[in-house]
Design a protein around this motif. Structure first.
Motif, PDB file in Angstrom:
ATOM      1  N   MET A   1      -0.029  16.297 -13.995  1.00 56.77           N
ATOM      2  CA  MET A   1       0.068  17.767 -13.926  1.00 56.77           C
ATOM      3  C   MET A   1       1.064  18.269 -14.956  1.00 56.77           C
ATOM      4  O   MET A   1       0.835  19.287 -15.614  1.00 56.77           O
ATOM      5  N   TRP A   2       2.180  17.535 -15.121  1.00 62.02           N
ATOM      6  CA  TRP A   2       3.180  17.949 -16.103  1.00 62.02           C
ATOM      7  C   TRP A   2       2.587  17.865 -17.511  1.00 62.02           C
ATOM      8  O   TRP A   2       2.831  18.733 -18.347  1.00 62.02           O
TER       9      TRP A   2
ATOM     10  N   GLN B   1       1.083   6.448  -7.108  1.00 65.62           N
ATOM     11  CA  GLN B   1       0.021   7.394  -7.441  1.00 65.62           C
ATOM     12  C   GLN B   1       0.512   8.833  -7.344  1.00 65.62           C
ATOM     13  O   GLN B   1       0.132   9.678  -8.160  1.00 65.62           O
ATOM     14  N   ARG B   2       1.363   9.091  -6.369  1.00 68.90           N
ATOM     15  CA  ARG B   2       1.893  10.441  -6.209  1.00 68.90           C
ATOM     16  C   ARG B   2       2.729  10.837  -7.440  1.00 68.90           C
ATOM     17  O   ARG B   2       2.614  11.954  -7.953  1.00 68.90           O
ATOM     18  N   ILE B   3       3.541   9.916  -7.912  1.00 67.10           N
ATOM     19  CA  ILE B   3       4.344  10.189  -9.108  1.00 67.10           C
ATOM     20  C   ILE B   3       3.437  10.358 -10.323  1.00 67.10           C
ATOM     21  O   ILE B   3       3.638  11.233 -11.163  1.00 67.10           O
TER      22      ILE B   3
ATOM     23  N   TYR C   1       0.831  -1.205   0.000  1.00 72.92           N
ATOM     24  CA  TYR C   1       0.000   0.000   0.000  1.00 72.92           C
ATOM     25  C   TYR C   1       0.867   1.257   0.000  1.00 72.92           C
ATOM     26  O   TYR C   1       0.523   2.275  -0.607  1.00 72.92           O
ATOM     27  N   GLU C   2       2.000   1.167   0.661  1.00 69.20           N
ATOM     28  CA  GLU C   2       2.947   2.289   0.662  1.00 69.20           C
ATOM     29  C   GLU C   2       3.481   2.515  -0.750  1.00 69.20           C
ATOM     30  O   GLU C   2       3.617   3.652  -1.202  1.00 69.20           O
TER      31      GLU C   2
ATOM     32  N   ILE D   1       3.453   3.698 -18.400  1.00 72.52           N
ATOM     33  CA  ILE D   1       3.355   2.246 -18.591  1.00 72.52           C
ATOM     34  C   ILE D   1       4.417   1.520 -17.779  1.00 72.52           C
ATOM     35  O   ILE D   1       4.143   0.523 -17.094  1.00 72.52           O
ATOM     36  N   THR D   2       5.641   2.019 -17.834  1.00 75.07           N
ATOM     37  CA  THR D   2       6.741   1.380 -17.111  1.00 75.07           C
ATOM     38  C   THR D   2       6.515   1.423 -15.604  1.00 75.07           C
ATOM     39  O   THR D   2       6.840   0.474 -14.882  1.00 75.07           O
ATOM     40  N   LEU D   3       5.948   2.522 -15.131  1.00 77.90           N
ATOM     41  CA  LEU D   3       5.682   2.670 -13.699  1.00 77.90           C
ATOM     42  C   LEU D   3       4.674   1.640 -13.203  1.00 77.90           C
ATOM     43  O   LEU D   3       4.817   1.083 -12.110  1.00 77.90           O
TER      44      LEU D   3
END
Length: 298
Positions: free
Chosen positions: A102-103, A94-96, A87-88, A139-141
């Motif tokens: 936003m970018w 999700q933060r990334i 979960y961490e 995708i990689t993430l």
């Protein structure tokens, strides 16, 4: 430029990328036509703290800032069998992803400013490359947390958020690639070929996991590889792998002629590229690299 190439070409590997940064007042590459404009556009336009005056500058900003976050995150070990750690990890991913979203929004606005200032068009090569690299990063993430086909060891349950984000990134990339002219595709940046392959591979593995037909968008990506193969041998290798996977779509992973790693999304595409390139050199007649023509026949 070394940092740009390092960050783009090693997304998803354990390659040690040193901390990257761009000084806020750096003079990034400027489009020739902007020199003729009154005033100083470079002082007015920025993404966050970084100024830009060309699509190439936007690609540099993405590569050196946002991609570095993904490198660091994916290199941090995580025991997915530990629910707390999992979960961490999901929260961090999700933060990334939110940062990348936003970018992307800032990037779209920046592209329209450049189009309006230069009378250029949306399919300018570095605009396409930046967009596709951004999708490749998504995708990689997340790909390792999407469903896996039978025959691949399942270490964790699929995460619907991850799957949704990968599918969106593939669709967005296919849309951009489909709008490129044949000339633009034939002369594309070689880094674009890798992005196309990443999306095509995900489409195949994901649809195989669902026991569904391959999506129509996959054919656009395969056709782009065929067109680019006129110039780039790497595109011929990638197309060989993709078309073989499509031909064997209903074949169990265990009996597929492709290396098993192709279907295991715990490996990034760049991690298995050497294995796949070796396979294309030794694959049976009729689907090897030497059997793909140098002219676009589709």
């Amino acid at each position: 430029m070394t940092e740009v190439l390092d960050n783009i070409s090693t997304i998803g590997t354990n390659h040690d990328i040193q901390s990257s940064h761009i000084a806020p007042n750096s003079a990034l590459p400027c489009s020739d036509s902007l020199w003729a404009l009154p005033g100083s556009a470079i002082d007015e336009w920025s993404i966050g703290q970084y100024r830009y005056s060309s699509s190439f500058a936007l690609c540099i900003i993405l590569s050196v800032t946002e991609l570095h976050k993904i490198h660091q995150f994916l290199q941090t070990p995580c025991d997915m069998n530990d629910l707390e750690k999992m979960y961490e990890w999901q929260t961090g991913a999700q933060r990334i992803d939110e940062s990348l979203t936003m970018w992307r929004e800032d990037f779209v606005a920046a592209v329209f400013r450049l189009i309006n200032a230069e009378s250029s068009h949306e399919m300018e090569p570095y605009v396409v490359l930046t967009n596709c690299v951004l999708n490749t990063a998504v995708i990689t993430l997340f790909q390792a947390r999407s469903p896996c086909p039978a025959g691949i060891d399942k270490t964790t349950e699929p995460w619907s958020y991850a799957t949704t984000r990968c599918v969106y990134a593939c669709e967005n990339m296919a849309h951009k690639i489909r709008r490129m002219s044949e000339d633009e595709t034939r002369n594309c940046n070689p880094h674009l070929l890798y992005s196309i392959f990443v999306a095509a591979r995900f489409y195949i593995v994901y649809s195989k996991a669902l026991d569904a037909d391959v999506p129509i968008n996959l054919h656009s990506l395969a056709f782009a590889l065929r067109t680019a193969s006129v110039r780039w041998p790497l595109a011929r290798c990638c197309e060989t792998v993709i078309r073989t996977a499509v031909a064997e779509h209903r074949t169990p992973v265990e009996t597929s002629s492709l290396p098993k790693e192709f279907y295991d999304l715990r490996y990034s595409s760049v991690e298995i590229l050497d294995i796949l390139l070796t396979w294309t050199q030794n694959c049976p007649p009729g689907m090897g690299i030497c059997d793909i023509g140098t002219e676009n026949t589709e």
